[in-house]
Design an enzyme around this catalytic site. Structure first.
Site, PDB file in Angstrom:
ATOM      1  N   SER A   1       0.011  -1.192  29.714  1.00 58.97           N
ATOM      2  CA  SER A   1       0.324  -0.063  28.946  1.00 58.97           C
ATOM      3  C   SER A   1       0.839   1.126  29.599  1.00 58.97           C
ATOM      4  O   SER A   1       1.251   2.041  29.193  1.00 58.97           O
ATOM      5  CB  SER A   1      -1.024   0.428  28.157  1.00 58.97           C
ATOM      6  OG  SER A   1      -1.017  -0.401  26.985  1.00 58.97           O
TER       7      SER A   1
ATOM      8  N   SER B   1       0.638   1.006  25.435  1.00 59.23           N
ATOM      9  CA  SER B   1       0.074   1.811  24.302  1.00 59.23           C
ATOM     10  C   SER B   1       0.403   3.427  24.987  1.00 59.23           C
ATOM     11  O   SER B   1       0.212   4.321  24.057  1.00 59.23           O
ATOM     12  CB  SER B   1      -1.443   1.558  24.445  1.00 59.23           C
ATOM     13  OG  SER B   1      -2.009   1.866  25.424  1.00 59.23           O
TER      14      SER B   1
ATOM     15  N   LYS C   1      -2.741  11.245  28.331  1.00 56.53           N
ATOM     16  CA  LYS C   1      -2.835  10.314  27.203  1.00 56.53           C
ATOM     17  C   LYS C   1      -4.141  10.552  26.586  1.00 56.53           C
ATOM     18  O   LYS C   1      -5.034  10.849  27.156  1.00 56.53           O
ATOM     19  CB  LYS C   1      -2.834   8.839  27.640  1.00 56.53           C
ATOM     20  CG  LYS C   1      -3.142   7.792  26.955  1.00 56.53           C
ATOM     21  CD  LYS C   1      -3.076   6.352  27.441  1.00 56.53           C
ATOM     22  CE  LYS C   1      -3.102   5.309  26.611  1.00 56.53           C
ATOM     23  NZ  LYS C   1      -3.157   3.868  27.091  1.00 56.53           N
TER      24      LYS C   1
END
Ligand code: GLN
Length: 497
Positions: free
Chosen positions: A175, A151, A76
């Protein structure tokens, strides 16, 4: 067989048998990334990736491979990396190159993993849909008109679309779990403090926790084993001994038998997780998953989490408060975007931040600054902290009656993409209702693929498993037993031809 959709165990075999080399594997994924239409990845650096793959292959050839050696992973874009730019999905960090790697990146690298690149995410991990990324929204591989969740949406979409067999994510209020659920993959947010936050761009430090996202519970156990462990560089890192998180796979409960691997498991169902807000189709899928766990020997017990709804206002005061403080470092002076329109320092700060931060981030900075300001601190921030404590106590009480808590991850499957400017932020916040509790209480929680709803297209649903502190091994073993008896986790979206 298309290796790109294989789990890590399958890839391990393929590498060990010489069916494919680490470099070929990395090349396959890089090629898929270059064809990607979902906006899942933000940055690649094939030269570095292939060099890592060759180094891994040398270890494999020398018979020195560990479990993860040569297996690719995407990070990420909230973990800082030396060899890839780090943006946290924000314009304010455009072009930022970190002088060091995040601890998670270092550990997975030391375990022999090959980094494929950086995955898209909501700006500073604020969001539930991966639509608040300054570099464009990410879409769901199961239905490109829908959101992948957020997210960590890029991480989830990358795994679901066969662009990476595994990815890292972070979970502040859901997330890792929510995008895993919406993309039909497995993801775990461990106990707060299990994984070092060193080099993780901070959103809300008392809640931020990294976690692995992959196809199976076994993959997640392998990854978590390499990611977790004390780190003196992170003041909130837990001094827990390292453990192998797949160690209970052969015996998920004390009284497990071959035909009833979950015998004796008390599965707590909070009525608050099955109220009118839960979409009936999702409920049906969750009910079937629970019935399957009962067939494996688990026993349902009702539990009470009376303050579930209060987790939303509590979280959406605490997280923005911490964010407003954490994000004050982006001032256009030391690093990140600097306006070229400023004659004085005050204007430099204001313009750089106005130009660099997106709408949702600005909204949260304003809310956070407000709830921390004189006169409002007691009324909002302090109250939210008290509620947080009560929510944690509710979980403690529930775990006196059960071993694990089960429920949905999200009240609905992936919703349609829409222009963020016309979207109602509140409805997005409300959709976090089932994930925020475990975050506020610092508890480990995971999402396990458990079926589909039909909404024009087939959309994945995730079962949430929440455990008491440090019970990740038990949770993963239960998820593994479930996955041995189902095949939801191996289903993939329609593949490109
Ligand atoms: N949706 C939540 C938020 O927007 C959680 C995000 C996260 O876990 N990073 O804050």
């Amino acid at each position: 067989m298309d290796l790109r959709y294989s789990d890590l165990a399958g890839l391990r075999q393929a590498l060990d048998s010489g069916m494919v080399s680490a470099e070929e594997l990395a090349q396959d994924y890089l090629a898929a990334i270059s064809r990607d239409t979902h906006g899942a990845m933000l940055a690649v650096n094939p030269e570095v990736t292939l060099a890592q793959a060759r180094a891994a292959q040398a270890l494999i050839d020398a018979g020195q491979a560990d479990r993860l050696t040569g297996l690719p992973v995407a990070h990420k874009d909230i973990f800082v990396t030396q060899q890839w730019p780090t943006t946290a999905g924000s314009k304010i960090l455009q072009g930022y190159q970190s002088p060091f790697d995040a601890e998670v990146v270092t550990r997975l690298g030391q375990a022999g993993m090959v980094t494929l690149g950086k995955a898209s995410c909501d700006e500073f991990a604020m969001g539930s849909a991966n639509q608040h990324c300054a570099y464009g929204p990410c879409s769901n591989p199961w239905d490109a008109s829908r959101i992948p969740g957020g997210s960590s949406g890029g991480s989830a979409a990358a795994v679901a679309a066969g662009l990476a067999p595994a990815a890292t994510g972070t979970d502040t209020g859901g997330s890792v779990r929510q995008p895993a659920a919406m993309c039909g993959i497995t993801g775990i947010k461990p106990t707060y403090g299990r994984i070092s936050r060193w080099g993780l761009v901070a959103y809300a430090s008392s809640l931020d926790q990294a976690g692995p996202m992959a196809r199976t519970a076994q993959d997640c156990a392998w990854l978590l084993t390499a990611m977790a462990g004390f780190d003196p560089k992170d003041a909130t890192s837990l001094e827990q001994p390292t453990e192998d998180f797949s160690r209970l796979f052969d015996q998920p409960t004390a009284s497990a038998t071959e035909s009833a691997p979950l015998a004796g498991l008390r599965m707590g169902l909070p009525e608050q997780y099955f109220g009118p807000g839960l979409a009936p189709q999702v409920r049906q899928v969750i009910d079937q998953a629970i019935a399957q766990l009962e067939r494996l020997g688990g026993r349902v017990v009702p539990v009470d989490l009376p303050r579930t709804e209060l987790s939303i206002p509590s979280y959406y005061v605490i997280a923005p408060a911490e964010a407003s403080s954490n994000l004050s470092r982006f001032d256009g002076v030391r690093y990140g975007h600097r306006t070229d329109q400023a004659q004085d320092l005050e204007t430099l700060y204001r313009r750089s931040r106005t130009e660099g931060f997106g709408l949702e981030v600005q909204r949260r900075i304003l809310i956070g600054t407000f709830v921390l300001s004189h006169g409002y601190y007691d009324a909002y921030y302090l109250q939210a902290q008290k509620v947080r404590r009560l929510i944690a106590q509710d979980f403690d009480r529930a775990f006196e009656q059960c071993d694990l808590i089960l429920g949905p991850v999200s009240p609905t499957a992936a919703w349609p993409q829409a222009d963020v400017k016309t979207q109602d932020p509140l409805s997005e916040y409300l959709a976090d209702v089932y994930t925020l509790g475990a975050s506020l209480a610092g508890l480990p929680a995971m999402s396990v693929p458990c079926g589909f709803v039909q909404a024009g297209s087939r959309l994945p649903v995730g079962l949430q498993i929440i455990g008491p502190r440090f019970q990740e091994a038990r949770m993963l073993a239960v998820a593994h037993a479930y996955q041995l008896s189902t095949d939801w986790h191996y289903q993939t979206p329609e593949r490109e031809s």
